[in-house]
Motif scaffolding. Structure first.
Motif, PDB file in Angstrom:
ATOM      1  N   LYS A 124      31.221 -26.188 -14.685  1.00 39.91           N
ATOM      2  CA  LYS A 124      32.490 -26.871 -14.869  1.00 39.91           C
ATOM      3  C   LYS A 124      33.410 -26.146 -15.850  1.00 39.91           C
ATOM      4  N   GLU A 125      32.839 -25.493 -16.859  1.00 46.75           N
ATOM      5  CA  GLU A 125      33.677 -24.804 -17.829  1.00 46.75           C
ATOM      6  C   GLU A 125      34.489 -23.704 -17.158  1.00 46.75           C
ATOM      7  N   SER A 126      33.818 -22.864 -16.365  1.00 46.20           N
ATOM      8  CA  SER A 126      34.525 -21.747 -15.745  1.00 46.20           C
ATOM      9  C   SER A 126      35.536 -22.250 -14.730  1.00 46.20           C
ATOM     10  N   MET A 127      35.194 -23.297 -13.994  1.00 47.94           N
ATOM     11  CA  MET A 127      36.120 -23.839 -13.014  1.00 47.94           C
ATOM     12  C   MET A 127      37.343 -24.429 -13.710  1.00 47.94           C
ATOM     13  N   ASP A 128      37.139 -25.079 -14.844  1.00 44.49           N
ATOM     14  CA  ASP A 128      38.240 -25.698 -15.561  1.00 44.49           C
ATOM     15  C   ASP A 128      39.228 -24.651 -16.049  1.00 44.49           C
ATOM     16  N   ILE A 129      38.725 -23.576 -16.633  1.00 39.84           N
ATOM     17  CA  ILE A 129      39.615 -22.526 -17.126  1.00 39.84           C
ATOM     18  C   ILE A 129      40.257 -21.783 -15.950  1.00 39.84           C
ATOM     19  N   ALA A 130      39.488 -21.571 -14.869  1.00 38.73           N
ATOM     20  CA  ALA A 130      40.026 -20.855 -13.712  1.00 38.73           C
ATOM     21  C   ALA A 130      41.240 -21.567 -13.143  1.00 38.73           C
ATOM     22  N   SER A 131      41.272 -22.892 -13.246  1.00 37.57           N
ATOM     23  CA  SER A 131      42.386 -23.651 -12.694  1.00 37.57           C
ATOM     24  C   SER A 131      43.686 -23.383 -13.452  1.00 37.57           C
ATOM     25  N   LEU A 132      43.570 -22.835 -14.663  1.00 34.04           N
ATOM     26  CA  LEU A 132      44.748 -22.544 -15.472  1.00 34.04           C
ATOM     27  C   LEU A 132      45.237 -21.106 -15.284  1.00 34.04           C
ATOM     28  N   VAL A 133      44.517 -20.324 -14.465  1.00 33.60           N
ATOM     29  CA  VAL A 133      44.826 -18.903 -14.327  1.00 33.60           C
ATOM     30  C   VAL A 133      45.533 -18.641 -13.003  1.00 33.60           C
ATOM     31  N   THR A 134      46.697 -18.069 -13.063  1.00 31.50           N
ATOM     32  CA  THR A 134      47.427 -17.689 -11.852  1.00 31.50           C
ATOM     33  C   THR A 134      47.961 -16.279 -12.055  1.00 31.50           C
ATOM     34  N   GLY A 135      48.427 -15.694 -10.989  1.00 25.99           N
ATOM     35  CA  GLY A 135      48.994 -14.359 -11.088  1.00 25.99           C
ATOM     36  C   GLY A 135      49.013 -13.685  -9.740  1.00 25.99           C
ATOM     37  N   LYS A 136      50.043 -12.901  -9.489  1.00 32.68           N
ATOM     38  CA  LYS A 136      50.216 -12.247  -8.205  1.00 32.68           C
ATOM     39  C   LYS A 136      49.062 -11.311  -7.888  1.00 32.68           C
ATOM     40  N   ALA A 137      48.656 -10.508  -8.888  1.00 32.44           N
ATOM     41  CA  ALA A 137      47.574  -9.539  -8.662  1.00 32.44           C
ATOM     42  C   ALA A 137      46.282 -10.248  -8.270  1.00 32.44           C
ATOM     43  N   ALA A 138      45.978 -11.368  -8.925  1.00 30.84           N
ATOM     44  CA  ALA A 138      44.762 -12.111  -8.611  1.00 30.84           C
ATOM     45  C   ALA A 138      44.830 -12.696  -7.205  1.00 30.84           C
ATOM     46  N   LEU A 139      45.988 -13.248  -6.840  1.00 31.03           N
ATOM     47  CA  LEU A 139      46.140 -13.848  -5.504  1.00 31.03           C
ATOM     48  C   LEU A 139      46.002 -12.796  -4.409  1.00 31.03           C
ATOM     49  N   ILE A 140      46.556 -11.617  -4.635  1.00 34.67           N
ATOM     50  CA  ILE A 140      46.439 -10.529  -3.654  1.00 34.67           C
ATOM     51  C   ILE A 140      44.970 -10.163  -3.450  1.00 34.67           C
ATOM     52  N   ARG A 141      44.223 -10.089  -4.519  1.00 34.78           N
ATOM     53  CA  ARG A 141      42.801  -9.756  -4.425  1.00 34.78           C
ATOM     54  C   ARG A 141      42.009 -10.847  -3.695  1.00 34.78           C
ATOM     55  N   ILE A 142      42.332 -12.092  -3.992  1.00 32.32           N
ATOM     56  CA  ILE A 142      41.637 -13.201  -3.327  1.00 32.32           C
ATOM     57  C   ILE A 142      41.884 -13.163  -1.827  1.00 32.32           C
ATOM     58  N   ILE A 143      43.151 -12.955  -1.449  1.00 35.27           N
ATOM     59  CA  ILE A 143      43.497 -12.887  -0.017  1.00 35.27           C
ATOM     60  C   ILE A 143      42.799 -11.705   0.639  1.00 35.27           C
ATOM     61  N   ALA A 144      42.754 -10.571  -0.068  1.00 35.34           N
ATOM     62  CA  ALA A 144      42.102  -9.373   0.490  1.00 35.34           C
ATOM     63  C   ALA A 144      40.619  -9.625   0.738  1.00 35.34           C
ATOM     64  N   VAL A 145      39.949 -10.277  -0.194  1.00 38.42           N
ATOM     65  CA  VAL A 145      38.522 -10.566  -0.029  1.00 38.42           C
ATOM     66  C   VAL A 145      38.307 -11.494   1.164  1.00 38.42           C
ATOM     67  N   ILE A 146      39.137 -12.517   1.296  1.00 34.27           N
ATOM     68  CA  ILE A 146      39.011 -13.453   2.422  1.00 34.27           C
ATOM     69  C   ILE A 146      39.184 -12.727   3.752  1.00 34.27           C
ATOM     70  N   ILE A 147      40.184 -11.848   3.840  1.00 31.98           N
ATOM     71  CA  ILE A 147      40.433 -11.097   5.080  1.00 31.98           C
ATOM     72  C   ILE A 147      39.239 -10.206   5.419  1.00 31.98           C
ATOM     73  N   ILE A 148      38.687  -9.526   4.397  1.00 30.59           N
ATOM     74  CA  ILE A 148      37.549  -8.625   4.641  1.00 30.59           C
ATOM     75  C   ILE A 148      36.332  -9.417   5.104  1.00 30.59           C
ATOM     76  N   VAL A 149      36.074 -10.564   4.493  1.00 33.92           N
ATOM     77  CA  VAL A 149      34.937 -11.398   4.891  1.00 33.92           C
ATOM     78  C   VAL A 149      35.094 -11.838   6.341  1.00 33.92           C
ATOM     79  N   LEU A 150      36.296 -12.264   6.729  1.00 32.40           N
ATOM     80  CA  LEU A 150      36.543 -12.690   8.118  1.00 32.40           C
ATOM     81  C   LEU A 150      36.399 -11.515   9.076  1.00 32.40           C
ATOM     82  N   ALA A 151      36.828 -10.324   8.632  1.00 34.47           N
ATOM     83  CA  ALA A 151      36.707  -9.136   9.483  1.00 34.47           C
ATOM     84  C   ALA A 151      35.244  -8.786   9.735  1.00 34.47           C
ATOM     85  N   VAL A 152      34.419  -8.870   8.681  1.00 35.35           N
ATOM     86  CA  VAL A 152      32.985  -8.601   8.856  1.00 35.35           C
ATOM     87  C   VAL A 152      32.366  -9.646   9.774  1.00 35.35           C
ATOM     88  N   LEU A 153      32.761 -10.885   9.617  1.00 38.50           N
ATOM     89  CA  LEU A 153      32.238 -11.947  10.472  1.00 38.50           C
ATOM     90  C   LEU A 153      32.640 -11.730  11.932  1.00 38.50           C
TER      91      LEU A 153
END
Length: 671
Positions: A124-153
């Motif tokens: 819960k601690e990490s999830m709580d702090i993660a909810s306060l963290v935003t940023g373009k670079a982080a969002l781009i990385r998250i989207i990239a990981v999701i796309i790669i996972v779907l591509a492998v699938l």
């Protein structure tokens, strides 16, 4: 004739099947080797943020790259052994590795620390702090990981279907599991492989450790650090020797009248001792090339001229508040524990001597106050083990004032005043505030009164001004306490400091733009820069006469001993040892030592090692060892159990409140 035709058809089928089996086998091999190779490159790219840096690391550290590939292969093989589908297994393994890289990237950007095995326990601690963290670079990385996972699938519908016998799969899974285990605990065979590959573990500087060895390998090697290894020097005779040194120091302290200055207390009265650890509190006017429209922290600046003041050398930057608490309350040092570890989460599972249990033994009511939820960092259970009688977390605040995202510092000050005013016994209170916790990206206090002027980008200026408004509120909450206790007939001592410097933007943005540091690469900081980035203001105030003295820069682990000395109280064994170490090395971090002359060094010189070895041995004895020290000195204090009525006062009051509320909801006839 029919029989011959049947045999002929069978031979044709076998000829056709043979290439298919060959293709499937090649697919299996290419997939099981290629995906780990690409995964390691992808993970390093996600964390490093640059393909050129990733390829430079790969070409310069080929044996380490191979070890990272082997570990990711083992993970993939283990999942495949369980799932039985190449594409699905690849997608799962890619998702796990991508998530590891994302978490590590965000942790490094926030607080300069990568992802550790024990972070998994933070739930819960990490999830709580993660909810306060935003940023373009982080969002781009998250989207990239999701796309790669779907591509492998999606490869499930492209690559040939591969099946291997269940026994072979089970064998592959067991071998992979053992390999991960061997590297995790560093078995003799794994140690030989690691040494042959030229792995260098840098446990005292984990960011460099991950940068050198790669994410998968560094993460796996840290598994063993979840359990602290016994020092080679630890045994009963070593502790007996340390105890003799402590006893000699106590005798010297008792007879050395010149070491203690006069403290004037009302006859027969024990003072309230109140620690206020202010969340991320720091003096923003220290920024090199920035000026403010007016002084945001006037109380701190006044006290720095009038009372005992200095700087607290924190083991943390930007987060990890619990580790600073741990050092101050126990007198133990994070420098003897694995880099990035969280003692509250990992090690404090039994009673541990602390300031709370010490003051309780003197007849004080020991209380913790924190304006956030009690589960955070496991404080609910840890404070019991540290000997507190009561822990007042946010759940026990009544209609608190909220400022920004959290309970205000002024509300915390009001609660401190209320507790001391209603309690007959003297109080030891350890306070942790929350109001000015990051992030500071949005002007959450409305109009910021304190305007920053300097060569800052618009984003950096906004971050700094939002933080500074919160720092001003913390300063004013301290003034509120001073105003109250200045008029009180209860002798009271306040010890106020920040737990760590704030994270002012990603990659130390504000510090870099303001010229406070020369680079956003923490590994390239000078010793002086390292000291600055770990030093928070420390001020003390009392409504009785105490000497004004400059404290210099002292480690958080030595603060408790210093306060006991200022109050002329007899220190228990471990805090006596703290005092002796502090005389030689007032500042002690894993990669920074401040000696008695104020000189900075990367590590303690040989002349200081014997006393530091005693310090390490005693800490290990109290936390993990056989508690030999209690056989020689301070047995009652060192073996004290937790208070049996821990938090009964607050839980009973809360239960009564709930019962009253339930009664109010019942029909009048049934009340």
């Amino acid at each position: 004739m029919q029989h011959l035709n049947g045999a002929s058809q069978e031979r044709v089928k076998k000829k056709k099947a043979s290439p298919n089996r060959l293709g499937a086998t090649l697919t299996l091999i290419l997939f099981m080797v290629g995906l780990p190779v690409l995964s390691v490159i992808g993970m390093e790219f996600l964390e490093r943020g640059s393909m050129s840096q990733t390829m430079s690391w790969l070409t310069a550290n080929q044996p380490l790259f191979v070890l990272n590939v082997i570990l990711t292969f083992c993970l993939l093989a283990l999942v495949y052994a369980i799932v039985g589908s190449l594409a699905i297994s690849g997608a799962i393994a890619t998702a796990v590795l991508g998530l590891m890289a994302l978490i590590s990237y965000m942790k490094v950007k926030m607080i300069g620390e990568p992802f550790f095995p024990w972070d998994i326990l933070l739930n819960k601690e990490s999830m709580d702090i993660a909810s306060l963290v935003t940023g373009k670079a982080a969002l781009i990385r998250i989207i990239a990981v999701i796309i790669i996972v779907l591509a492998v699938l999606a490869l499930r519908w492209v690559i040939p279907r591969v099946t291997i016998p269940i026994i072979a799969r089970a064998g592959l899974g067991l071998i992979s599991l053992y390999a991960l285990y061997a590297f995790g605990i560093k078995t003799p065979l794994a140690s030989k492989v690691i040494d042959h590959a030229g792995v260098s573990e840098i446990v005292w500087d984990q960011q460099q450790n991950y940068a050198n060895n790669g994410l998968a390998l560094a993460f796996t090697l840290n598994v063993k650090n979840s359990i602290v290894q016994k020092p080679d020097t630890y045994n009963e005779s070593a502790i007996a020797s340390a105890a003799a040194g402590i006893q000699q120091a106590e005798v010297s302290g008792a007879t050395g009248a010149g070491l203690k200055k006069a403290v004037s207390l009302p006859a027969g009265k024990k003072p309230n001792v109140i620690f206020i650890m202010s969340e991320a509190f720091w003096d923003p006017t220290l920024l090199t090339n920035v000026k403010f429209s007016e002084d945001p922290v006037p109380t701190i600046h006044r006290l720095q001229k009038e009372s005992a003041t200095g700087y607290l050398l924190s083991p943390q930057f930007g987060g990890g508040t619990a580790n600073v608490e741990f050092e101050v309350l126990t007198g133990n040092s994070m420098s003897f524990l694995p880099g990035g570890s969280i003692p509250y989460q990992q090690y404090v599972s039994k009673p541990l001597p602390s300031l709370a249990s010490y003051f309780a033994g003197l007849g004080y009511k020991s209380m913790g106050i924190h304006s956030y939820e009690g589960w955070f960092w496991d404080r609910n259970t840890v404070y019991k083990q540290l000997g507190f009688e009561t822990f007042k977390s946010s759940e026990y605040f009544t209609n608190p004032e909220i400022k920004g995202y959290f309970i205000s510092d002024a509300e915390v000050a009001r609660n401190i005043i209320a507790e001391t005013d209603k309690t007959e016994n003297p109080m030891f209170i350890y306070t942790v505030t929350m109001q000015n916790h990051g992030p500071y990206d949005e002007p959450r206090y409305g109009e910021n009164k304190y305007k920053a002027e300097g060569n800052l980008s618009a984003q950096a200026k906004s971050i700094l001004e939002t933080y500074t408004q919160g720092a001003h509120d913390a300063d004013q909450s301290l003034q509120m306490l001073i105003d109250h206790y200045a008029e009180s007939d209860e002798p009271t001592m306040l010890i106020f400091y920040g737990d760590h410097l704030p994270m002012l933007g990603m990659d130390y943005q504000v510090y870099k733009e303001a010229g406070f540091i020369s680079t956003s690469n923490a590994n390239a900081w000078t010793l002086e820069e390292n000291k600055k980035m770990h030093s928070t203001p420390l001020v003390m105030w009392s409504n009785f006469t105490m000497p004004k003295e400059g404290l210099g820069t002292i480690s958080a682990s030595f603060l408790g001993a210093h306060v006991l000395d200022m109050l002329q109280l007899q220190k228990p064994a471990n805090f006596t040892l703290d005092s002796e170490v502090a005389k030689q090395t007032p500042g002690l971090l894993g990669n920074l030592v401040i000696d008695s002359n104020g000189e900075l060094q990367a590590k303690a010189p040989e002349s200081m090692q014997p006393l530091i070895t005693d310090y390490r041995n005693v800490q290990y004895d109290l936390m993990f060892g056989k508690q030999f020290l209690a056989n020689y000195i301070d047995h009652e204090y060192l073996t004290k159990s937790s208070q049996p009525n821990y938090n009964s006062e607050l839980t009973a009051a809360a239960d009564g409140g709930h019962a009253e509320a339930e009664g109010a909801r019942k029909p009048a006839a049934s009340q």
